[in-house]
Scaffold this active site. Structure first.
Site, mmCIF file in Angstrom:
data_model
loop_
_atom_site.group_PDB
_atom_site.id
_atom_site.type_symbol
_atom_site.label_atom_id
_atom_site.label_comp_id
_atom_site.label_asym_id
_atom_site.label_seq_id
_atom_site.Cartn_x
_atom_site.Cartn_y
_atom_site.Cartn_z
ATOM 1 N N LYS A 17 35.013 35.577 48.459
ATOM 2 C CA LYS A 17 36.107 35.810 48.803
ATOM 3 C C LYS A 17 36.204 37.123 49.869
ATOM 4 O O LYS A 17 36.980 37.405 50.726
ATOM 5 C CB LYS A 17 36.832 36.066 47.651
ATOM 6 C CG LYS A 17 36.984 34.766 46.950
ATOM 7 C CD LYS A 17 38.095 35.169 45.460
ATOM 8 C CE LYS A 17 37.261 36.022 44.410
ATOM 9 N NZ LYS A 17 36.134 35.412 43.996
ATOM 10 N N THR A 18 35.358 38.001 49.254
ATOM 11 C CA THR A 18 35.109 39.368 50.369
ATOM 12 C C THR A 18 34.812 38.957 51.726
ATOM 13 O O THR A 18 35.171 39.443 52.634
ATOM 14 C CB THR A 18 34.269 40.231 49.532
ATOM 15 O OG1 THR A 18 34.846 40.517 48.340
ATOM 16 C CG2 THR A 18 34.318 41.731 50.342
ATOM 17 N N ARG A 21 26.295 33.763 46.079
ATOM 18 C CA ARG A 21 25.664 35.050 45.617
ATOM 19 C C ARG A 21 24.459 34.954 44.817
ATOM 20 O O ARG A 21 23.427 35.786 44.867
ATOM 21 C CB ARG A 21 26.775 35.930 44.961
ATOM 22 C CG ARG A 21 26.188 37.421 44.432
ATOM 23 C CD ARG A 21 27.261 37.888 43.673
ATOM 24 N NE ARG A 21 28.412 38.164 44.391
ATOM 25 C CZ ARG A 21 29.637 38.563 44.156
ATOM 26 N NH1 ARG A 21 29.853 38.629 42.469
ATOM 27 N NH2 ARG A 21 30.672 38.868 44.715
ATOM 28 N N ASP A 36 40.845 43.378 45.898
ATOM 29 C CA ASP A 36 40.395 42.429 45.168
ATOM 30 C C ASP A 36 40.760 42.677 43.858
ATOM 31 O O ASP A 36 41.529 43.559 43.419
ATOM 32 C CB ASP A 36 38.718 42.928 45.123
ATOM 33 C CG ASP A 36 38.010 41.794 44.432
ATOM 34 O OD1 ASP A 36 38.239 40.578 44.158
ATOM 35 O OD2 ASP A 36 36.750 41.972 44.077
ATOM 36 N N THR A 42 40.290 36.081 40.418
ATOM 37 C CA THR A 42 39.521 35.157 39.750
ATOM 38 C C THR A 42 40.539 34.393 38.763
ATOM 39 O O THR A 42 40.146 33.526 37.959
ATOM 40 C CB THR A 42 38.266 35.524 39.132
ATOM 41 O OG1 THR A 42 38.641 36.425 38.189
ATOM 42 C CG2 THR A 42 37.143 35.981 40.086
#
Length: 341
Positions: A65-66, A218, A110, A159
């Protein structure tokens, strides 16, 4: 001295993470439909010479997302300012960021579901009218002043989509949902990352690692760096399938990608609660885990892989979970209780 060394190691790890993040959309691996749609939206905005519409991105942690927010800023040719909702305590915190934005900037927030209602009210006007309502003075002499803002793009990530206030959610013109990556998509992620890290890895090792990375880039990149360490010390620096098998075994990760805590959660449901159902709070306490981590990190992957079900009465271990521990499942069938969405 010891704290200084640890701080330096963390900084180096952050630098490596940043290096592995793609800067442009063409370098972003996976999420084909998202990429195709985003490419069209960005190109259309550039042709009209106007900022991209506000973007809402949801999905489990670690899926990019980032990274997508950073890519949007780079593709649009604007700067990016990033923050998180919990860091915005007062109206002046948000106002301070909004008033320093430049034309075509990207503001990334975020955990946008944790934004306070008072700050949401400020964002409504900023998103729609590109203005900031600010109160000057106190009491009877107080007055509201509208401060013009440059046209910018707000990107909200979360999320927990269900916890985002509906009035805020509907103000985003572009809505993306990021799902877990397939092993094939993670293969390309790992292949790209290994080249950036200048690490040799065999094809079968990449294939094995892509299946054990929880469908999350990640996690895949983190495991790649750790396996690089094993290959460097125990072998000739090349990550082979044997190195992957040995490294994952030492790290407590099985061929499904389940970690030690995943297995502890499933084992607790099976042995301590007779296979379930068991409530999330009770389960979190039994395994010594925060309920947020249980619901946001561990459960989504186990549910997707078919090891766990959420029912109206609580969490239930599936047949696949019993098979994982080589235990015969009781006759009572919990799967008929229905799923809780």
């Amino acid at each position: 001295m010891e704290e200084s060394i640890m701080s330096q190691e963390l900084k180096e790890e952050d630098v490596q993470d940043q290096a592995l993040r793609p800067k442009l959309l063409k370098d972003f691996q996976g999420q084909k439909d998202l990429k195709e749609n985003l490419r069209i939206f960005i190109d259309a905005s550039l042709q009209r010479k106007e900022p991209l519409d506000h973007v809402f991105i949801s999905g489990p942690p670690g899926l990019g997302k980032t990274t997508i927010a950073s890519i949007i800023a780079n593709e649009m040719g604007g700067e990016m300012k990033a923050t998180s909702a919990p860091a915005l305590e007062k109206a002046k915190d948000l106002a301070g960021i909004l008033t320093t934005l430049q034309e075509n900037s990207v503001l990334f927030i975020d955990e946008v579901h944790r934004l306070k209602p008072a700050l949401e009210e400020i964002l409504y006007i900023a998103m729609e009218d590109f203005e900031l309502d600010w109160i000057i003075g106190q009491g009877p002499t107080a007055r509201t002043v509208r401060i013009p803002l440059p046209r910018f793009t707000l990107i909200g990530a979360t999320t927990k989509t269900g916890q985002v206030a509906a009035p805020l959610h509907t103000r985003f013109g572009i809505n993306f949902r990021i799902g877990f990556y397939s092993p094939k998509e993670l293969y390309h992620v790992l292949d790209r990352s290994s080249k950036i890290l200048d690490t040799n890895i065999t094809r079968d090792a990449v294939e094995m690692l892509s299946r054990c990375s929880r469908g999350t880039p990640r996690v895949a990149n983190r495991l790649l760096r750790r396996l690089r360490d094993y290959a460097q010390i125990l072998s000739d620096g090349v990550i082979t399938k044997d190195i992957v098998h040995h490294g994952l075994d030492k790290l407590g990760i099985d061929t499904y990608g389940l970690e030690e805590q995943d297995r502890r959660i499933l084992s607790s449901i099976i042995h301590s609660f007779d296979g379930g159902p068991v409530g999330a709070e009770t389960l979190a306490i039994s395994v010594g885990e925060a309920i947020e981590s249980l619901e946001d990190f561990y459960e989504p992957f186990m549910i997707q892989q078919g090891f766990l079900q959420r029912t109206p009465r609580g969490r239930v271990a599936t047949k696949k979970a019993y098979k994982l521990f080589k235990i015969d499942r009781p006759q009572e069938d919990h799967e008929d209780q229905g799923l809780l969405f």
